[in-house]
Structures are given as C-alpha cells and as structure tokens.
Design a protein around this motif. Structure first.
Motif, mmCIF file in Angstrom:
data_model
loop_
_atom_site.group_PDB
_atom_site.id
_atom_site.type_symbol
_atom_site.label_atom_id
_atom_site.label_comp_id
_atom_site.label_asym_id
_atom_site.label_seq_id
_atom_site.Cartn_x
_atom_site.Cartn_y
_atom_site.Cartn_z
ATOM 1 N N LEU A 128 -17.427 19.748 -0.555
ATOM 2 C CA LEU A 128 -16.715 20.286 -1.715
ATOM 3 C C LEU A 128 -16.118 21.655 -1.408
ATOM 4 C CD1 LEU A 128 -15.883 20.057 -4.663
ATOM 5 C CD2 LEU A 128 -18.130 20.971 -5.307
ATOM 6 N N ILE A 129 -16.867 22.497 -0.723
ATOM 7 C CA ILE A 129 -16.364 23.822 -0.353
ATOM 8 C C ILE A 129 -15.128 23.696 0.530
ATOM 9 C CG2 ILE A 129 -16.879 25.879 1.045
ATOM 10 C CD1 ILE A 129 -19.760 25.694 -0.066
ATOM 11 N N GLU A 156 -13.072 21.156 0.651
ATOM 12 C CA GLU A 156 -11.972 20.588 -0.138
ATOM 13 C C GLU A 156 -11.326 21.646 -1.039
ATOM 14 O OE1 GLU A 156 -10.547 17.690 0.019
ATOM 15 O OE2 GLU A 156 -11.907 16.889 1.544
ATOM 16 N N LEU A 157 -12.111 22.616 -1.469
ATOM 17 C CA LEU A 157 -11.597 23.646 -2.384
ATOM 18 C C LEU A 157 -11.203 24.934 -1.658
ATOM 19 C CD1 LEU A 157 -14.111 23.258 -5.371
ATOM 20 C CD2 LEU A 157 -11.770 22.385 -5.195
ATOM 21 N N THR A 158 -11.102 24.854 -0.326
ATOM 22 C CA THR A 158 -10.740 26.047 0.443
ATOM 23 C C THR A 158 -9.300 26.458 0.139
ATOM 24 O OG1 THR A 158 -12.248 25.486 2.244
ATOM 25 C CG2 THR A 158 -10.455 26.987 2.767
ATOM 26 N N VAL A 184 -7.321 29.939 -2.012
ATOM 27 C CA VAL A 184 -6.982 30.429 -3.351
ATOM 28 C C VAL A 184 -5.885 31.472 -3.204
ATOM 29 C CG1 VAL A 184 -7.809 31.632 -5.416
ATOM 30 C CG2 VAL A 184 -9.340 30.074 -4.187
ATOM 31 N N SER A 241 -17.049 15.856 -8.256
ATOM 32 C CA SER A 241 -16.283 17.055 -7.913
ATOM 33 C C SER A 241 -15.476 16.850 -6.640
ATOM 34 C CB SER A 241 -17.230 18.255 -7.743
ATOM 35 O OG SER A 241 -17.904 18.538 -8.948
ATOM 36 N N THR A 289 -12.528 14.559 -7.425
ATOM 37 C CA THR A 289 -11.500 15.285 -8.189
ATOM 38 C C THR A 289 -10.725 16.231 -7.285
ATOM 39 O OG1 THR A 289 -12.871 15.170 -10.187
ATOM 40 C CG2 THR A 289 -11.123 16.812 -10.148
ATOM 41 N N ALA A 290 -11.435 16.930 -6.404
ATOM 42 C CA ALA A 290 -10.780 17.879 -5.501
ATOM 43 C C ALA A 290 -9.837 17.156 -4.545
ATOM 44 C CB ALA A 290 -11.839 18.685 -4.730
ATOM 45 N N ARG A 291 -10.265 15.998 -4.019
ATOM 46 C CA ARG A 291 -9.421 15.229 -3.106
ATOM 47 C C ARG A 291 -8.205 14.681 -3.819
ATOM 48 N NH1 ARG A 291 -14.215 12.207 0.405
ATOM 49 N NH2 ARG A 291 -14.485 13.924 1.910
ATOM 50 N N ARG A 348 -5.593 17.312 -4.226
ATOM 51 C CA ARG A 348 -4.900 17.620 -2.977
ATOM 52 C C ARG A 348 -4.019 16.459 -2.518
ATOM 53 N NH1 ARG A 348 -8.389 21.344 0.846
ATOM 54 N NH2 ARG A 348 -7.031 20.362 2.363
#
Length: 257
Positions: free
Chosen positions: A193-194, A196-198, A200, A247, A250-252, A255
């Motif tokens: 998850l981290i 995937e959310l890299t 900002v 999560s 959703t993140a994938r 993207r």
C-alpha cells in the motif's frame, strides 16, 4: 528581506562572513479576543504594579529575576556585552551525515547569504562540499537572545542554517507506542500500500482553514446556517486485513493499474 543575524561562520581556519534571513513566513488566521457580552474588542494594557498605573510602550524594558525576587534591569547596551562568542561567530563543531540528525529536533530555518565579495568563494565551496558528501555542519549560534544548536546544509545551491532544539527540549513519548502483534501478511500488504501511494505533490496542497473560516463568518453575518461538517475519512477498520486489501485495490485502480 531584512537580515536577522550577521557574523561569521567558522569552519576550520576558514572564516565566512554571512547574513541570515528568515527562510519561512507563516500566514496564521488570527481571531480577535472579544468581550462575549457585547462583542467589543479586548485590549491588553501594560500595567506597573508598583505605581498602580498603565504605562506606555516606551517605558517598558527588560530585566532578569534574581532568586530573591529582585529584578535586574538590562539595556540593549548591556546585552551587547554579553560574554557569548556565538553572538557574532557560529563555529562549526563538526560534520555528520545528514540522516544522523533526528527531524524532531529541527526548529527554525534561515537562508545564509555571503556578506561581501570576499565571502563568495568560501560560501560556494562549503555549499558544494556539503552537497557532495551528504554531510551537514553542526554549529552553535546565538539568535534573538537564545543560543541554539544548528545545522548547515545545502538546498538548491543555497546554504541553509536550521536551528535545532536542545536535547532537554524534546519530550519523552512515554508509553505511546503500541505493543499489538502484527502478522507477516499484514506487514506485506502495508508495504504494498505504501508503494502504491508513493508520491505527493506537496506544492499543490493548500491550507483550507482560512476559506472555511470566511464561509463561517459570511454565514453568521447573513444569518444563514452552514451544513453539518462531514466526518473525515472512514471509520477505524474492524478487520485490518480486509481494510488493507481494499485499500490496495483502490490505490491501484486510482493509478490505472
């Protein structure tokens, strides 16, 4: 910009004349103190206890308290003779890897500018040497009536001096850490998850408090009500694994994977 401090940065036998400039400026949203009974502004006045009267700003000075309660007046001329070498010279005590400085100790940042033509070469040398080595200089400096530890580090070709909090100014977190057990699978999903959310775009983020406050004031003046604020974010997960898996999905999807 107005210089906050001027003096020398000393590293080894090299003396670098510099000026410091505040590197940040906060834009706080200020609310005024009012008398709740009639909405009028509240004033804070300077009052002399001994004479029992209000005094002007010009009559206010500074003093240091003795253990017996007596006050010793100190003038700007007195403070100019303060026996503190760091008032005018920030001596670099040594160099350490930048990652060795705990970010929790970082305080106020200042831009460092060379002061005079003779300072240009040692300034450029220090900036480039720090950038190449990844080291930061640790120094002591007295700014605004306080002596501070500080680090010198490069940023986009400019030397930055960042004051540090002293060790005794850092609070002990006590028993705030969690001792709850976690599984290897939970840890693996959290790492996914981290990743995937890299990323900002920090520069695109804005403080929305001022706008929300403006809406509130407008609604109060017009007599209109505001909608109930929505609770931010989902409720705490009861099933940690399910929350992690959802999560990641959703993140994938966000993207486009």
């Amino acid at each position: 910009m107005r210089a906050t401090w001027s003096g020398l940065i000393q590293f080894g036998m090299v003396a670098l004349p510099v000026r410091l400039y505040a590197a940040t400026e906060e834009h706080p949203v200020r609310l005024h103190e009012i008398h709740t009974a009639d909405g009028s502004r509240v004033e804070h006045r300077r009052f002399c206890r001994a004479e029992g009267r209000e005094i002007s700003y010009e009559e206010v000075g500074r003093g240091a308290a003795l253990p017996d309660g007596r006050m010793v007046p100190l003038t700007e001329e007195d403070l100019a003779f303060l026996p503190l070498p760091t008032k005018r010279t920030a001596e670099v005590l040594g160099f350490v890897p930048g990652q060795d400085i705990d970010p929790i100790s970082y305080s106020r940042p200042y831009f460092v500018a060379p002061d005079g033509p003779g300072a240009d070469r040692p300034y450029a040398l220090l900036v480039e040497a720090l950038a190449r080595t990844g080291y930061v200089g640790v120094a002591k400096i007295a700014i605004r009536s306080r002596e501070r530890l500080a680090v010198l580090r490069p940023r986009h070709g400019v030397l930055v001096l960042q004051s540090l909090l002293w060790a005794d100014e850092l609070r002990d977190p006590g028993d705030l850490a969690s001792s709850a057990p976690i599984t290897d699978r939970e840890l693996e999903l959290a790492e996914v998850l981290i990743r995937e959310l890299t990323g900002v775009e920090v520069r695109e983020l804005h403080d929305e408090y001022a706008h929300a406050l403006e809406q509130l004031v407008t609604a109060k003046v017009s007599g209109e009500g505001l909608a109930e604020p929505t609770e931010g974010g989902p409720a705490p997960a009861m099933d940690l694994m399910a929350a992690l898996e959802e999560s990641v999905r959703t993140a994938r999807a966000a993207r486009g994977d």
